[in-house]
Motif scaffolding. Structure first.
Motif, PDB file in Angstrom:
ATOM      1  N   ALA A   7       0.834  -1.208   0.000  1.00 35.69           N
ATOM      2  CA  ALA A   7       0.000   0.000   0.000  1.00 35.69           C
ATOM      3  C   ALA A   7       0.870   1.260   0.000  1.00 35.69           C
ATOM      4  O   ALA A   7       0.580   2.225  -0.709  1.00 35.69           O
ATOM      5  CB  ALA A   7      -0.945  -0.010   1.198  1.00 35.69           C
ATOM      6  N   TYR A   8       1.958   1.250   0.800  1.00 30.26           N
ATOM      7  CA  TYR A   8       2.877   2.402   0.794  1.00 30.26           C
ATOM      8  C   TYR A   8       3.483   2.597  -0.594  1.00 30.26           C
ATOM      9  O   TYR A   8       3.623   3.720  -1.086  1.00 30.26           O
ATOM     10  CB  TYR A   8       4.011   2.190   1.800  1.00 30.26           C
ATOM     11  N   ILE A   9       3.873   1.477  -1.206  1.00 29.55           N
ATOM     12  CA  ILE A   9       4.484   1.532  -2.539  1.00 29.55           C
ATOM     13  C   ILE A   9       3.493   2.123  -3.540  1.00 29.55           C
ATOM     14  O   ILE A   9       3.824   3.031  -4.308  1.00 29.55           O
ATOM     15  CB  ILE A   9       4.936   0.114  -2.966  1.00 29.55           C
ATOM     16  N   ALA A  10       2.241   1.621  -3.490  1.00 31.44           N
ATOM     17  CA  ALA A  10       1.205   2.134  -4.396  1.00 31.44           C
ATOM     18  C   ALA A  10       0.952   3.611  -4.139  1.00 31.44           C
ATOM     19  O   ALA A  10       0.788   4.400  -5.073  1.00 31.44           O
ATOM     20  CB  ALA A  10      -0.084   1.337  -4.217  1.00 31.44           C
ATOM     21  N   LEU A  11       0.975   4.007  -2.844  1.00 32.07           N
ATOM     22  CA  LEU A  11       0.720   5.403  -2.493  1.00 32.07           C
ATOM     23  C   LEU A  11       1.766   6.315  -3.125  1.00 32.07           C
ATOM     24  O   LEU A  11       1.435   7.342  -3.713  1.00 32.07           O
ATOM     25  CB  LEU A  11       0.736   5.571  -0.966  1.00 32.07           C
ATOM     26  N   PHE A  12       3.053   5.935  -3.018  1.00 34.26           N
ATOM     27  CA  PHE A  12       4.088   6.818  -3.561  1.00 34.26           C
ATOM     28  C   PHE A  12       4.089   6.831  -5.083  1.00 34.26           C
ATOM     29  O   PHE A  12       4.383   7.865  -5.690  1.00 34.26           O
ATOM     30  CB  PHE A  12       5.462   6.487  -2.973  1.00 34.26           C
ATOM     31  N   ALA A  13       3.739   5.688  -5.683  1.00 30.16           N
ATOM     32  CA  ALA A  13       3.589   5.706  -7.148  1.00 30.16           C
ATOM     33  C   ALA A  13       2.499   6.705  -7.524  1.00 30.16           C
ATOM     34  O   ALA A  13       2.650   7.485  -8.476  1.00 30.16           O
ATOM     35  CB  ALA A  13       3.241   4.309  -7.655  1.00 30.16           C
ATOM     36  N   ALA A  14       1.397   6.708  -6.749  1.00 26.78           N
ATOM     37  CA  ALA A  14       0.302   7.641  -7.019  1.00 26.78           C
ATOM     38  C   ALA A  14       0.729   9.087  -6.766  1.00 26.78           C
ATOM     39  O   ALA A  14       0.354   9.996  -7.507  1.00 26.78           O
ATOM     40  CB  ALA A  14      -0.910   7.289  -6.163  1.00 26.78           C
ATOM     41  N   ILE A  15       1.536   9.294  -5.711  1.00 27.86           N
ATOM     42  CA  ILE A  15       2.007  10.659  -5.412  1.00 27.86           C
ATOM     43  C   ILE A  15       2.843  11.194  -6.574  1.00 27.86           C
ATOM     44  O   ILE A  15       2.666  12.334  -7.014  1.00 27.86           O
ATOM     45  CB  ILE A  15       2.824  10.678  -4.094  1.00 27.86           C
ATOM     46  N   ILE A  16       3.752  10.357  -7.081  1.00 22.33           N
ATOM     47  CA  ILE A  16       4.581  10.801  -8.212  1.00 22.33           C
ATOM     48  C   ILE A  16       3.679  11.131  -9.408  1.00 22.33           C
ATOM     49  O   ILE A  16       3.907  12.114 -10.116  1.00 22.33           O
ATOM     50  CB  ILE A  16       5.623   9.727  -8.586  1.00 22.33           C
ATOM     51  N   ALA A  17       2.622  10.309  -9.595  1.00 19.87           N
ATOM     52  CA  ALA A  17       1.695  10.563 -10.705  1.00 19.87           C
ATOM     53  C   ALA A  17       0.996  11.899 -10.534  1.00 19.87           C
ATOM     54  O   ALA A  17       0.915  12.695 -11.478  1.00 19.87           O
ATOM     55  CB  ALA A  17       0.673   9.433 -10.785  1.00 19.87           C
ATOM     56  N   VAL A  18       0.510  12.183  -9.311  1.00 17.94           N
ATOM     57  CA  VAL A  18      -0.246  13.420  -9.101  1.00 17.94           C
ATOM     58  C   VAL A  18       0.670  14.639  -9.183  1.00 17.94           C
ATOM     59  O   VAL A  18       0.264  15.697  -9.665  1.00 17.94           O
ATOM     60  CB  VAL A  18      -1.007  13.357  -7.756  1.00 17.94           C
TER      61      VAL A  18
END
Lengths: 187, 218
Positions: A7-18
């Motif tokens: 979940a942390y990994i997915a969160l940071f991937a999403a942060i980089i996307a946003v």
């Protein structure tokens, strides 16, 4: 790897996307974006392994056809373009930052964080991105440096400082790096 | 925020399995760099456009959007090589990049994200040897796809709240008062999502080794 880590990994991937939705400044072939800020944060908040995987996941999302790079670029095309080297250098940058951050975790502060972010987030990225830019675009190394490294120094240094300030704050209120390590050691 | 570059059509190109299209793309890249001649690169470019617009019936805009992101760069590159190398080198370099960018755009526009995820899971199956479970990779991709709109919405809400208060927290103060607490909130959210998934059976212990008891002794 625990589901929480995923979940942390997915969160940071999403942060980089946003962060890619913030406007980018185009100077020559390589744009100045806020996304490298996300790369630095991934390393300095999540540590080497999870930071690396978070950035890798982001690149996978781009590769499977989501327009997540700043200016809405995406798909496999970007990995054939002039900036491909920069993209491939991002996970390595996050790993280096994360490794250094983990090493100096007990003494981490904004100054150390800044140094790690400069080393991992600037030196590593330029070392990989500039030669690839030179090769893909048939430029000499000097020309590639002029269009793919020097213009970014001030912006990247600012991002390295911002990422260190945020990471330091997160470390004090919600440290991610030390707790899972203890859990692994206990098992 | 549109979250896909996929263009739905009923075409032979859309029906080709995702893995085959990705392989074809890789082969094209190798060939174009191995044979840097004008007929080869020009022919490849024409072929890609014919496949994309003709066979796959993609709208011109789908390809143009991808080409536009590299357009000025290609023009600059062409001028540079025309001045400092020679015209054929300039043409080959630019056409080769354009052909690869368009070919990748065709693959992207004709392949669903879910198919790509399936290919990734398949490609990752050798990683089983190292204890990686491909299904976990599908899970992490799904989570990231769900988090992106959530984050975009939260960022918008903060921007609106700051505008409503007649200003924005900028500089170092802004980092301390807005960004860092927001990141902490997001990390807590991720933590909760992870626990919720575990509670629903997504836990990290492979089924073969049996489930852990709910409260392992220390």
């Amino acid at each position: 790897m625990k589901t929480r880590d995923l979940a942390y990994i997915a969160l940071f991937a999403a942060i980089i996307a946003v962060l890619g939705t913030l406007p980018a400044i185009n100077i020559g072939p390589v744009p100045v974006t806020a996304q490298t800020l996300g790369v630095m944060l991934a390393g300095s908040v999540l540590g080497a392994r999870r930071g690396f995987l978070a950035v890798l996941l982001f690149l996978v999302l781009v590769a499977i056809g989501l327009p997540l790079l700043s200016s809405g670029a995406g798909g496999l095309s970007v990995f054939a373009g002039a900036t491909a080297g920069y993209l491939f250098s991002w996970p390595i940058a996050a790993f280096v930052i994360g490794w250094l951050t983990e090493r100096f975790w007990s003494r981490y502060n904004v100054a150390w964080g800044f140094a790690f972010n400069v080393l991992g987030g600037m030196v590593v990225i330029y070392l990989i991105g500039v030669p690839v830019l030179a090769a893909v675009a048939n430029l000499s190394l000097r020309e590639a440096l002029a269009s793919g490294a020097w213009p970014f120094l001030p912006g990247d240094a600012a991002k390295a400082f911002i990422a260190a300030a945020i990471a330091d704050q997160v470390r004090r209120s919600y440290p991610i790096i030390e707790r899972p390590q203890r859990a692994v050691a206990a098992r | 925020m549109t979250l896909a570059l996929y263009v739905p059509r009923r075409s032979p190109v859309h029906r080709v399995p995702a893995g085959v299209k990705l392989l074809a793309l890789a082969v094209l890249a190798v060939v174009l760099f191995a044979v840097p001649t004008l007929p080869m690169t020009g022919g490849a470019l024409v072929a890609v456009v014919v496949v994309g617009l003709g066979a796959a019936r993609l709208p011109v805009a789908a390809l143009a959007r991808q080409a536009r992101t590299v357009l000025w760069w290609l023009i600059g590159l062409f001028v540079f090589h025309a001045l400092f190398s020679d015209l054929p080198t300039a043409a080959v370099t630019v056409l080769r990049l354009l052909a690869l960018v368009l070919a990748a755009a065709v693959v992207t526009a004709t392949t669903r994200v879910s198919e790509m995820v399936a290919v990734i899971e398949r490609l990752c199956s050798p990683l089983r040897l190292f204890g990686v479970r491909p299904a976990r990779i599908g899970l992490v991709i799904a989570m990231a796809l769900r988090f992106i709109p959530v984050l975009a919405e939260r960022a918008d809400r903060i921007r609106e709240a700051q505008a409503a208060r007649g200003g924005s927290a900028r500089g170092i103060r802004g980092l301390r008062t807005t960004v860092a607490p927001l990141l902490v909130q997001l990390l807590q959210m991720a933590h909760t999502v992870g626990e919720a998934l575990d509670a629903r059976g997504a836990d990290d212990v492979p089924p073969a080794r049996g489930r852990r008891s709910p409260a392992p002794a220390a």
